[in-house]
Design an enzyme around this catalytic site. Structure first.
Site, mmCIF file in Angstrom:
data_model
loop_
_atom_site.group_PDB
_atom_site.id
_atom_site.type_symbol
_atom_site.label_atom_id
_atom_site.label_comp_id
_atom_site.label_asym_id
_atom_site.label_seq_id
_atom_site.Cartn_x
_atom_site.Cartn_y
_atom_site.Cartn_z
ATOM 1 N N HIS A 1 0.887 -1.184 0.102
ATOM 2 C CA HIS A 1 0.116 -0.195 -0.442
ATOM 3 C C HIS A 1 0.863 1.765 -0.079
ATOM 4 O O HIS A 1 0.598 1.859 -0.985
ATOM 5 C CB HIS A 1 -1.095 0.205 0.893
ATOM 6 C CG HIS A 1 -1.901 -0.492 0.961
ATOM 7 N ND1 HIS A 1 -3.790 -0.992 1.223
ATOM 8 C CD2 HIS A 1 -1.787 -2.797 0.987
ATOM 9 C CE1 HIS A 1 -3.692 -2.166 0.568
ATOM 10 N NE2 HIS A 1 -2.941 -2.704 0.799
ATOM 11 N N ASP B 1 3.422 9.672 -0.629
ATOM 12 C CA ASP B 1 2.046 9.083 -0.418
ATOM 13 C C ASP B 1 1.920 7.357 -1.007
ATOM 14 O O ASP B 1 1.317 7.760 -2.118
ATOM 15 C CB ASP B 1 1.136 9.353 -0.152
ATOM 16 C CG ASP B 1 -0.169 9.283 0.580
ATOM 17 O OD1 ASP B 1 0.276 8.970 0.725
ATOM 18 O OD2 ASP B 1 -0.873 10.235 1.148
#
Ligand code: GDG
Length: 466
Positions: free
Chosen positions: A165, A374
């Site tokens: 992720h 991110d």
């Protein structure tokens, strides 16, 4: 759905997708937990009727296999020492900073690595026990990178998928890791290794080719024993309908209007929603907003910044330091620019119900998403999903995975460039209605057609095809 026996689809993640809640009369119930991973996988679990293997979030807690919120849950126990060394240590103070471009220096401790190996083995054993013959096992994220290899050794019959992720760093950074070969070999135990961005999949391919005995042949890595491993990007998304439903609820809409009044009915509300994490660029955002006030480009009556900073990893030192820094910055800004009853920055260090979050998204004229790095950033996609009124503007960091997909409709920005960030925030505030509509349409077309169901389907279809 059974809470005994084996399952044909198994998710393995550090955390179970629920939090323990103790009622007034002392009973335990479970509530679905907040956070990107859970937001992403809960609908997939429901659709595939699977079992989920993970930790409850409380040290030394090992309830029997149980079922809640339509999910079959298998708890893996972690001792307080495991939590300190495997989770807070190796996962969140070694891997997290290393994979996020060393914004904070990663710490390398051999005892943390030993704990990481030991806990990964425990997760692999739990998964091996619960998986049916030939089952599909879907392993999540940086805390469990050794599980694919460990599980394959025990259960060569399984189809194993792994999804990371967070970003996967380039060679210059990854090569720092004293256990780089072991981590790469761990991941190579999967049939399919998924990443958020194409660049991350490329980083993994060249690192595996360089540091392990696997070789890159076309788009496949071939392991020493002749197995093919595919590395590819599967940009994650959200349950668009859940957000859209809340955004359409009259109570949520009314709450959005109330929020506007409560912050003094300014012309512009800027909004940030993040876990309080040093990767999220909260300080850069506050600095840019403060300078706009200082320069007199905007007044505190005209614009307010609402910053939700959800408490996160509060026992890890870098997060304690970050909290102090952010709160000092907020305090200074409000001291310099606030008035009685009207602070310049509304800073909320707490966790909210989904409905309240969506009301905030509806109240915001400008959503400011400025991470320094991110994996994806789901909040950007949630903002877009909430805005069926085609109003509002999204300021988005180039360094969020979401920038690959949302670059056409968002105002892309390099958060390190404070002048650029200030200009971009102003452009987003002053956008004409027609342009806002046009941009929001582009954003919504993409997010609506690329929701979480599609992500899961794409990943699992690719996995089954191998
Ligand atoms: C990791 C990667 C990747 C936030 N505050 C509250 C709350 N949230 C929800 C948001 C959003 C989720 O949590 C946060 O997701 P992000 O993607 O923004 O960030 P991470 O937690 O860092 O997630 C990230 C993600 O995994 C998925 O792959 O996108 O890059 O770092 O859904 O709305 N939810 C509730 N209350 C809050 O106060 N209920």
């Amino acid at each position: 759905m059974s809470t005994t026996g084996t399952s044909s689809f198994v998710v393995v993640a550090n955390r179970l997708p629920v939090d323990r809640v103790v009622t007034a009369d002392g009973r335990t119930t479970w509530r679905r937990s907040p956070g990107g991973l859970v937001t992403a996988l809960a609908p997939v679990m429901r659709a595939y009727d699977g079992a989920w293997v993970g930790w409850t979030g409380t040290p030394d807690d090992a309830p029997d296999r149980f079922s809640t919120d339509d999910m079959d849950l298998v708890a893996v126990p972690l001792s307080a020492e495991d939590v300190a060394m495997y989770y807070e240590g190796f996962s969140n103070a070694t891997l997290w900073p290393l994979y996020h471009d060393v914004i904070v220096s990663p710490e390398y401790h051999r005892e943390w690595w030993d704990a990481y190996r030991k806990v990964n083995q425990r997760f692999a054993e739990a998964a091996a026990e619960v998986a049916d013959e030939d089952a599909v096992v879907f392993i999540q994220d940086y805390q469990l990178q050794l599980v694919p290899q460990l599980l394959r050794r025990m259960r060569p019959d399984l189809k194993i998928g792994f999804f990371l992720h967070i970003p996967f760093p380039p060679t210059e950074l990854f090569a720092q890791l004293p256990w780089r070969r072991q981590i790469l070999e761990g991941l190579l135990g999967a049939d399919l290794v998924g990443f958020q961005r194409t660049g991350a999949a490329g980083n993994f391919e060249s690192l595996a080719d360089h540091f392990t005995s696997a070789t890159l042949a076309g788009d496949r890595l071939i392991t020493e024993d002749g197995r093919e491993v595919l590395a590819r990007a599967f940009p994650i998304s959200i349950e668009v309908e859940e957000v859209a439903r809340l955004a359409d609820d009259p109570e949520v809409k009314a709450r959005a209007a109330t929020i506007r009044e409560e912050v003094g009915s300014p012309k512009y509300i800027l909004l940030g929603v993040d876990r309080l994490d040093y990767t999220k660029g909260i300080g850069h955002r506050l600095k840019a907003f403060g300078e706009l006030l200082r320069d007199g480009v905007i007044t505190p009556e005209e614009a307010v910044l609402l910053q939700v900073a959800t408490p996160s990893r509060e026992r890890v030192e870098a997060y304690q330091t970050l909290r102090d820094e952010v709160e000092l910055q907020v305090g200074r800004l409000n001291g310099d620019f606030g008035r009685i009853g009207t602070p310049a920055v509304h800073y909320l260090h707490s966790s909210y119900e989904r409905a309240e979050l969506v009301a905030l998204l509806l109240a915001a004229d400008v959503m400011v998403v400025t991470p320094l790095r991110d994996g994806m950033n789901l909040v950007a996609k949630e903002y877009v999903s909430a805005r069926s009124d085609l109003r509002g503007a999204l300021v988005l960091s180039e360094f969020a995975g979401a920038a690959d997909e949302l670059g056409d409709g968002a105002f892309l920005v390099n958060p390190h460039d404070i002048d650029g960030l200030k200009r971009t925030m102003m452009a987003a505030m002053r956008i004409e209605d027609a342009e806002a509509e046009q941009r929001m349409k582009l954003l919504r077309d993409h997010v609506i057609s690329h929701d979480i169901t599609r992500w899961a389907r794409d990943f699992l279809t690719a996995l089954r095809a191998i």
